[in-house]
Design a protein around this motif. Structure first.
Motif, PDB file in Angstrom:
ATOM      1  N   THR A   1       4.247   5.854  35.693  1.00 32.47           N
ATOM      2  CA  THR A   1       5.110   5.910  34.341  1.00 32.47           C
ATOM      3  C   THR A   1       6.322   6.488  34.447  1.00 32.47           C
ATOM      4  O   THR A   1       6.513   7.253  35.085  1.00 32.47           O
ATOM      5  CB  THR A   1       3.786   6.429  33.396  1.00 32.47           C
ATOM      6  OG1 THR A   1       4.040   8.082  33.566  1.00 32.47           O
ATOM      7  CG2 THR A   1       2.454   5.950  33.741  1.00 32.47           C
ATOM      8  N   PRO A   2       7.200   6.210  33.326  1.00 33.78           N
ATOM      9  CA  PRO A   2       8.262   6.835  33.225  1.00 33.78           C
ATOM     10  C   PRO A   2       8.186   8.236  32.927  1.00 33.78           C
ATOM     11  O   PRO A   2       9.295   8.730  33.540  1.00 33.78           O
ATOM     12  CB  PRO A   2       9.040   6.127  31.899  1.00 33.78           C
ATOM     13  CG  PRO A   2       8.364   4.826  32.053  1.00 33.78           C
ATOM     14  CD  PRO A   2       6.882   4.875  32.436  1.00 33.78           C
ATOM     15  N   ALA A   3       7.241   8.610  32.553  1.00 34.81           N
ATOM     16  CA  ALA A   3       7.191  10.030  32.126  1.00 34.81           C
ATOM     17  C   ALA A   3       6.770  10.979  33.343  1.00 34.81           C
ATOM     18  O   ALA A   3       7.407  11.949  33.707  1.00 34.81           O
ATOM     19  CB  ALA A   3       5.792  10.371  31.145  1.00 34.81           C
ATOM     20  N   GLU A   4       5.967  10.224  34.180  1.00 35.77           N
ATOM     21  CA  GLU A   4       5.554  10.930  35.663  1.00 35.77           C
ATOM     22  C   GLU A   4       6.810  11.008  36.235  1.00 35.77           C
ATOM     23  O   GLU A   4       7.067  12.121  36.891  1.00 35.77           O
ATOM     24  CB  GLU A   4       4.458  10.427  36.490  1.00 35.77           C
ATOM     25  CG  GLU A   4       3.025  10.276  35.587  1.00 35.77           C
ATOM     26  CD  GLU A   4       1.999   9.369  36.240  1.00 35.77           C
ATOM     27  OE1 GLU A   4       2.290   8.364  37.253  1.00 35.77           O
ATOM     28  OE2 GLU A   4       0.803   9.709  35.971  1.00 35.77           O
ATOM     29  N   ILE A   5       7.602   9.783  36.512  1.00 40.54           N
ATOM     30  CA  ILE A   5       8.812   9.842  37.188  1.00 40.54           C
ATOM     31  C   ILE A   5       9.639  10.799  36.753  1.00 40.54           C
ATOM     32  O   ILE A   5      10.399  11.522  37.557  1.00 40.54           O
ATOM     33  CB  ILE A   5       9.543   8.631  37.462  1.00 40.54           C
ATOM     34  CG1 ILE A   5       8.504   7.399  37.945  1.00 40.54           C
ATOM     35  CG2 ILE A   5      10.745   8.251  38.082  1.00 40.54           C
ATOM     36  CD1 ILE A   5       8.899   6.069  38.029  1.00 40.54           C
ATOM     37  N   ALA A   6       9.875  10.862  35.642  1.00 43.51           N
ATOM     38  CA  ALA A   6      10.891  11.793  34.674  1.00 43.51           C
ATOM     39  C   ALA A   6      10.533  13.261  35.252  1.00 43.51           C
ATOM     40  O   ALA A   6      11.161  14.208  35.190  1.00 43.51           O
ATOM     41  CB  ALA A   6      10.795  11.706  33.229  1.00 43.51           C
ATOM     42  N   GLY A   7       9.045  13.469  35.122  1.00 42.73           N
ATOM     43  CA  GLY A   7       8.771  14.967  35.501  1.00 42.73           C
ATOM     44  C   GLY A   7       9.269  15.216  36.995  1.00 42.73           C
ATOM     45  O   GLY A   7       9.660  16.453  37.209  1.00 42.73           O
TER      46      GLY A   7
END
Length: 500
Positions: free
Chosen positions: A235-241
């Motif tokens: 997800t974009p959130a996981e990648i952003a992490g």
């Protein structure tokens, strides 16, 4: 387009007068574009280096390339900065010798890096730029003062650190990778130059990326989308992490427009490390944008105010967004918007942007028919390229040449191009990572239908077939060709089309 008079010998009015046989509005736009290009001088970093002409230097460069190729490739990773930190330690921490601007994100990193570099050069700072992957030559990855280091210097840099690389190899369970050694070379070359500031693009992610042994005062996050999901998250959130790892204590974060969940992750990380955040669409952004011959005219709002009359010789709305991000990053580097008020010198900003080049990003490499290269390799990049192409060119018929890597969302990429391709020629580049041409063709048939798909396993044959299709009938005199799917495909096409 017919050959134009040399703009260096003409004023704006004279150029307009010379265009009286054409549409008046178009004449004014083109005159403005050409006048700005004249003031800027030659495009910054426009030439991609070819092989060295000196046979001894070419031999030495090939030997270095072969040694580097014998290491883990860029797609084989062991997520850790232990090895690169050990190399920096034995080299005397060269990455601490200069301030840095660190760039992460999914798309637009290299173009943004080139814009930041051009702006810093315009303010008489000596820059080092580290980007990846390269289009044609490995030396492109390490640039000083806006130009790739010479092949001879590249070899010397490798020789300078080789013994230290071998020392670290002997101490670690896993040898330094291809990308880790190149990163060490870049940081050493920048310290040796010496540079005033380094502009560094991550290879992948952020937290454990080899570049992340710097403590950059400015962290830039270009748009995040799904790519490298097997390593970074689904997800974009996981990648952003993962990408948030470039945000260091007390830094300034320049945040491009993001999916909401990705932005939330970035903002949370900024709070944790007491970083200042500037968000596109809030603290900075695009005020206006007009398509122009050879690029676009922009008015940007930076951290220090508005900057108008900017000619950017790149196509697509995505490049305008990259320009807004780059401008704000440089403002932040100079402390504008935080420690001091005011804005950057507008003439220097205009000159810098007018000089920017980004090889392999909606780059026109041939006319009659027009052949455009774009290194889009994921769906978000493909959508941006498709929109930019449709906006800047009036093709009556567009033929795609597509060769991708096997680890990408190929269906998503093809679906992004489906509305603008009349037909597509499926091919394969020479990389071991390339998707098998028959497998790619099978997906293409599902997306485009059998009648719109042609298969040519060799890239040279694919280019010839696409150009033939574009020239097939007189009514398609405005036809064009887009070569895309992979940086490697674009680089090899560039060579085949005589741009290497």
């Amino acid at each position: 387009m017919t050959e134009q008079p040399d703009p260096s010998d003409n004023s704006f009015d004279e150029i307009v007068d010379a265009e009286t046989q054409r549409d008046p509005d178009l004449a004014v736009i083109e005159a403005g574009s050409r006048t700005l290009r004249t003031h800027a001088g030659p495009p910054q970093g426009a030439e991609v280096p070819s092989r060295p002409t000196d046979p001894e230097i070419d031999k030495a460069l090939r030997a270095v390339e072969q040694e580097l190729a014998g290491r883990w490739g860029e797609t084989k990773l062991e997520p850790s900065v232990t090895r690169i930190a050990a190399l920096m330690d034995v080299l005397g921490e060269p990455q601490r010798a200069y301030p840095s601007i660190h760039i992460t994100g999914t798309n637009g990193k290299t173009s943004t890096a080139r814009m930041i570099e051009a702006l810093l050069n315009a303010f008489e700072l000596r820059t080092g730029r580290y980007t990846s992957p390269h289009v044609q030559s490995i030396t492109e990855r390490i640039s000083v003062d806006g130009a790739p280091i010479e092949a001879e210097r590249f070899v010397e840099t490798y020789d300078d650190i080789k013994a230290y690389v071998e020392m670290v190899d002997a101490q670690q369970d896993i040898r330094l990778s291809f990308f880790e050694v190149l990163t060490g070379m870049a940081y050493a070359a920048f310290a040796d130059a010496p540079v005033d500031v380094a502009v560094v693009e991550v290879g992948m992610g952020g937290t454990w990326d080899a570049t992340n042994v710097i403590d950059a005062g400015v962290a830039v996050v270009t748009p995040i989308s799904l790519d490298h999901t097997d390593r970074l998250g689904n997800t974009p959130a996981e990648i952003a992490g993962e990408k948030a790892g470039v945000i260091k204590q007390g830094a300034t974060v320049i945040l491009a427009q993001q999916p909401v969940d990705a932005a939330q992750v970035m903002l949370k990380k900024a709070v944790e490390v007491d970083a200042t955040v500037a968000r596109e669409g809030m603290e900075f952004g695009i005020v206006s944008r007009e398509v122009a011959v050879g690029g676009q005219f922009l008015t940007l709002r930076g951290l220090g105010g508005e900057y108008d009359g900017i000619f950017l010789p790149l196509y697509g709305a995505h490049q305008a967004h990259n320009a807004a991000v780059a401008l704000s990053a440089v403002e932040a580097f100079f402390g504008i918007g935080a420690e001091q008020s005011g804005s950057l010198d507008i003439e220097a900003v205009r000159k810098a942007f007018a000089s920017v080049a980004s090889p392999g990003r909606l780059e026109v490499v041939r006319s009659s028919p027009t052949v455009v290269l774009d290194a889009a390799h994921n769906p978000a990049g493909a959508r941006a390229a498709a929109e930019g192409l449709s906006e800047a060119f009036s093709f009556s018929r567009l033929i795609g040449v597509v060769g991708t890597s096997g680890d990408k969302d190929v269906r998503g990429l093809l679906e992004a191009f489906e509305p603008i391709f009349a037909e597509v020629v499926i091919t394969q580049n020479s990389s071991g990572r390339a998707m098998d041409v028959d497998e790619l063709a099978g997906i293409a048939v599902e997306v485009f239908g059998n009648d719109r798909v042609q298969v040519e396993p060799r890239l040279d044959d694919a280019l010839e077939a696409a150009i033939t299709l574009a020239e097939e009938e007189d009514e398609y005199a405005g036809a064009g060709v887009l070569v895309t799917g992979s940086v490697i495909t674009v680089g090899e096409a560039r060579l085949l089309l005589g741009r290497g």
